[in-house]
Structure formats: C-alpha cells, structure tokens
Design an enzyme around this catalytic site. Structure first.
Site, PDB file in Angstrom:
ATOM      1  CD  GLU A  35      -2.569  -1.412   3.111  1.00 12.14           C
ATOM      2  OE1 GLU A  35      -2.771  -2.761   2.380  1.00 12.14           O
ATOM      3  OE2 GLU A  35      -1.796  -0.812   3.380  1.00 12.14           O
ATOM      4  CG  LEU A  64      -6.096   0.974   1.080  1.00 15.26           C
ATOM      5  CD1 LEU A  64      -6.677   1.972   1.706  1.00 15.26           C
ATOM      6  CD2 LEU A  64      -4.667   0.430   0.963  1.00 15.26           C
ATOM      7  CB  SER A  65      -6.907  -6.571  -0.378  1.00 14.13           C
ATOM      8  OG  SER A  65      -6.921  -7.307  -0.033  1.00 14.13           O
ATOM      9  CD  GLU A  66      -3.634  -4.621   5.072  1.00 12.62           C
ATOM     10  OE1 GLU A  66      -3.011  -3.618   5.630  1.00 12.62           O
ATOM     11  OE2 GLU A  66      -4.665  -4.956   5.050  1.00 12.62           O
ATOM     12  CD  GLN A  88      -0.083   2.395   4.822  1.00 12.89           C
ATOM     13  OE1 GLN A  88      -1.297   2.004   5.635  1.00 12.89           O
ATOM     14  NE2 GLN A  88       0.354   2.435   3.883  1.00 12.89           N
ATOM     15  CG  PHE A  89       2.088   0.245  11.098  1.00 19.63           C
ATOM     16  CD1 PHE A  89       2.465   1.486  11.670  1.00 19.63           C
ATOM     17  CD2 PHE A  89       0.840   1.447  10.322  1.00 19.63           C
ATOM     18  CE1 PHE A  89       2.607   2.586  11.679  1.00 19.63           C
ATOM     19  CE2 PHE A  89       1.206   2.449   9.803  1.00 19.63           C
ATOM     20  CZ  PHE A  89       2.519   3.448  11.015  1.00 19.63           C
ATOM     21  CB  ILE A  93       0.957  -8.664   9.583  1.00 15.82           C
ATOM     22  CG1 ILE A  93       1.316 -10.055   7.956  1.00 15.82           C
ATOM     23  CG2 ILE A  93       0.713  -9.685  10.646  1.00 15.82           C
ATOM     24  CD1 ILE A  93       2.609 -10.047   8.862  1.00 15.82           C
ATOM     25  N   PRO A  95      -5.285 -10.049   8.376  1.00 18.52           N
ATOM     26  CG  PRO A  95      -6.062  -8.171   7.840  1.00 18.52           C
ATOM     27  CD  PRO A  95      -5.272  -8.024   8.573  1.00 18.52           C
ATOM     28  CG  HIS A 135      -1.136   2.541  13.531  1.00 19.08           C
ATOM     29  ND1 HIS A 135      -2.440   2.559  13.874  1.00 19.08           N
ATOM     30  CD2 HIS A 135      -1.249   3.100  12.006  1.00 19.08           C
ATOM     31  CE1 HIS A 135      -3.132   2.846  13.003  1.00 19.08           C
ATOM     32  NE2 HIS A 135      -2.088   3.004  12.230  1.00 19.08           N
TER      33      HIS A 135
END
Length: 331
Positions: A35, A64-66, A88-89, A93, A95, A135
């Site tokens: 992302e 935006l779909s881990e 990103q954080f 993770i 999902p 986060h």
C-alpha cells in the site's frame, strides 16, 4: 592491496531502502508490492524513489487488502519471482495471516520440496512512536511458532541492509521486522553495494562475565543503556542482539549464559507466549546446571499497547532492565 569499501552514513530506514534498491538493480525477479509503496514511497518512506527508478511494473501500489496482495505475492514467488511485500504496520498483518500460515509457510512441505516461496514480508513494528491502536503491536511470536517461515529483526542500519539482502536471496518466506523506534534514531556507516549477514546468527555487542542480557529490535538500545549503568556499579554484562528470532541462535545463547550463569531477557512484546519464553527453554535445555539464578524477564504487559500518554509505562525501560540485572546478580 585491499581497496577500501565505500560507505554511507545511513539511518535504519535508509539502509532498508538501500538494500531493496541494490537487489532491484541486481535481479530482475525482485519486485516490491504494498500500500502506497510507489508514488508515495511508503508510510515511512522506505520505498522512496524506487518506483521512479524501476517503474510501476516492479514497484507496485496495491489495493488496501493485506490478504489480497500477500496472496498475490505468494503466487508470484511460487512462479519464479522474489517479491518484497510491505505491510504498513505489523498490526495490519492479521488479514494476511491466513495466507502466510496456510500457504507461504507450507508450500515447500506440501510439494515435497518441488516449490519454494522466496517472499520477504517487511513490517514496521513496536511502540514508542505515539501511533494509534493496532499500529504499535509487537506480535512476532505469532510467527516464530509457525514452522516454515523465518523471522528476522535487525536493530542497526548495518544489520538491516545485510540481513534484508540475505532475506531476499533466501529460498523460503521471511518476516522482516523493522523496529519503528530505530528507524531514524541513529546513523551508522553502511557499505555501498551488496553484502549479506547470515540469518540465524546473533551478535554480541558487549563483553561481561556477570550476567547475560538478551534483546532484539528496539530493546537492544534499552539493554545497552542498562548494561552501561550496571557497569558503573561494578556489574559487567554480556549483551546479545539476537537479530533472528526464528531460528534462534542457540549456540550463542548457550555460550554466553554458561559463562555468566545469570540471564536477563528484554522483550517489548506481552509477557505471555513470547519469544523470551522460548529463550528460557533453550537455557533450560542447554545450560541448566550452569545457572546461578532464575532467568529474569523484562517485558511488556498482557494488555493491548496503550494510547500515547501511557505508552512509556508499558515499554521496558533501562531502569526496569537494570533492576532485573541487579536482582539476578544478587540472587
């Protein structure tokens, strides 16, 4: 005549960028997905400038779909690519956990070695930067208990670049944890070009005969500061930076704790179910009869990482580590 190696003074996040740029230049099969990793250069600017240099086909902004882009990267890895996925954080993770647990970690075993998954999943992690809920998680133990995936966690710029390049070249999936508190907290001379650090090997940062202090990630500077304060009181500590959390460096741990007979483990994560407990098991298995005191653990608490003002009360501090060192030595 040996030529001097050119170096640059880099922060940890700059060293991560340098590692990815080095491998994108060297290997056409290396890709970056995540992302905002392209035009925006990532939330921490770890991929800044990479899309401009290598193009949108190799540095790919994803939805935006881990679960979606991690699953896509696993498919790419099975088919000959070496994708670097940015989460990103670490707290984002979850999902993608099913994709990692069910597929990335098992494909080598499932196919009896006919296929491997050379994927690197990068994830900033940890508290201390005043970020919101989710986060700041430090849930590395969710992955160290997952056979088939390696977990790497550097604490310095030099180690970050060398370990990330080694991770990209590794044939198996690797979770590469980047401590946010260390991203820009210090600078270090980092060689230009390619070099690697062996995955699975820790590093001794300080020599001492009285107690062993073991840490990783953002807790390494905390452990070092506590060891320096202990030295003022006449207590000399071995300080070990694990660097890899799975597999753990059993030989380095055993060598140090057999020398000192006392151990303090510093873990940012929650106390229950953490990597520190696995280290205690290694000490019990390899060095039980050498112990002069029970192993001390300095950890976070068994609660979600609290908001802003309470964050400092949650995190291990040099003062808490020093207290544990003194308790072990005085036992």
């Amino acid at each position: 005549m040996t030529m001097a190696v050119k170096t640059n003074t880099l922060t940890l996040v700059q060293a991560v960028t340098d590692a990815m740029r080095t491998m994108l230049r060297e290997r056409d099969d290396v890709l970056v997905l995540g992302e905002d990793v392209g035009k925006n250069g990532g939330v921490f600017r770890a991929t800044d400038g990479l899309q401009a240099e290598f193009g949108e086909d190799r540095v790919i902004d994803t939805p935006l779909s881990e679960a979606g882009f991690t699953g896509a990267a696993i498919g790419m890895a099975v088919n000959g690519f070496r994708p670097i996925v940015e989460i990103q954080f670490l707290g984002f993770i979850y999902p993608a956990y099913e994709q990692i647990m069910t597929h990335a970690s098992r494909i080598r075993s499932r196919t009896m070695g006919h296929f491997t998954v050379p994927i690197v999943i990068r994830a900033p992690y940890g508290a201390g930067v005043r970020a919101p809920e989710i986060h700041c998680d430090s849930t590395e133990a969710l992955f160290t208990h997952m056979p088939g995936i390696k977990v790497v966690c550097p604490s310095t710029p030099y180690d970050a670049k060398g370990l990330l390049i080694a991770a990209i070249e590794d044939p198996d999936p690797i979770l590469f944890l980047e401590p946010m508190r260390c991203y820009r907290s210090s600078r270090e001379e980092v060689p230009e070009g390619k070099y690697t650090i062996e995955i699975g090997k820790g590093k001794k940062l300080r020599e001492g005969d009285d107690v062993t202090v073991i840490a990783w990630g953002a807790m390494v500077p905390v452990a070092m500061k506590a060891a320096e304060e202990a030295a003022k009181k006449g207590i000399q500590a071995d300080v070990i930076d694990l660097r890899t959390l799975y597999p753990l460096d059993r030989d380095l741990i055993a060598e140090s704790v057999q020398k000192t007979g006392r151990t303090v483990i510093v873990q940012e994560a929650h106390a229950t179910g953490g990597v520190a407990n696995d280290i205690v098991s290694i000490i019990n298995d390899t060095s039980f009869l050498y112990q002069k005191a029970p192993v001390e653990r300095v950890t976070g608490f068994d609660v979600p990482v609290p908001f802003f003002a309470l964050e400092d009360y949650y995190l291990p501090t040099p003062e808490r580590v020093l207290h544990a060192i003194e308790k072990a030595v005085k036992f």
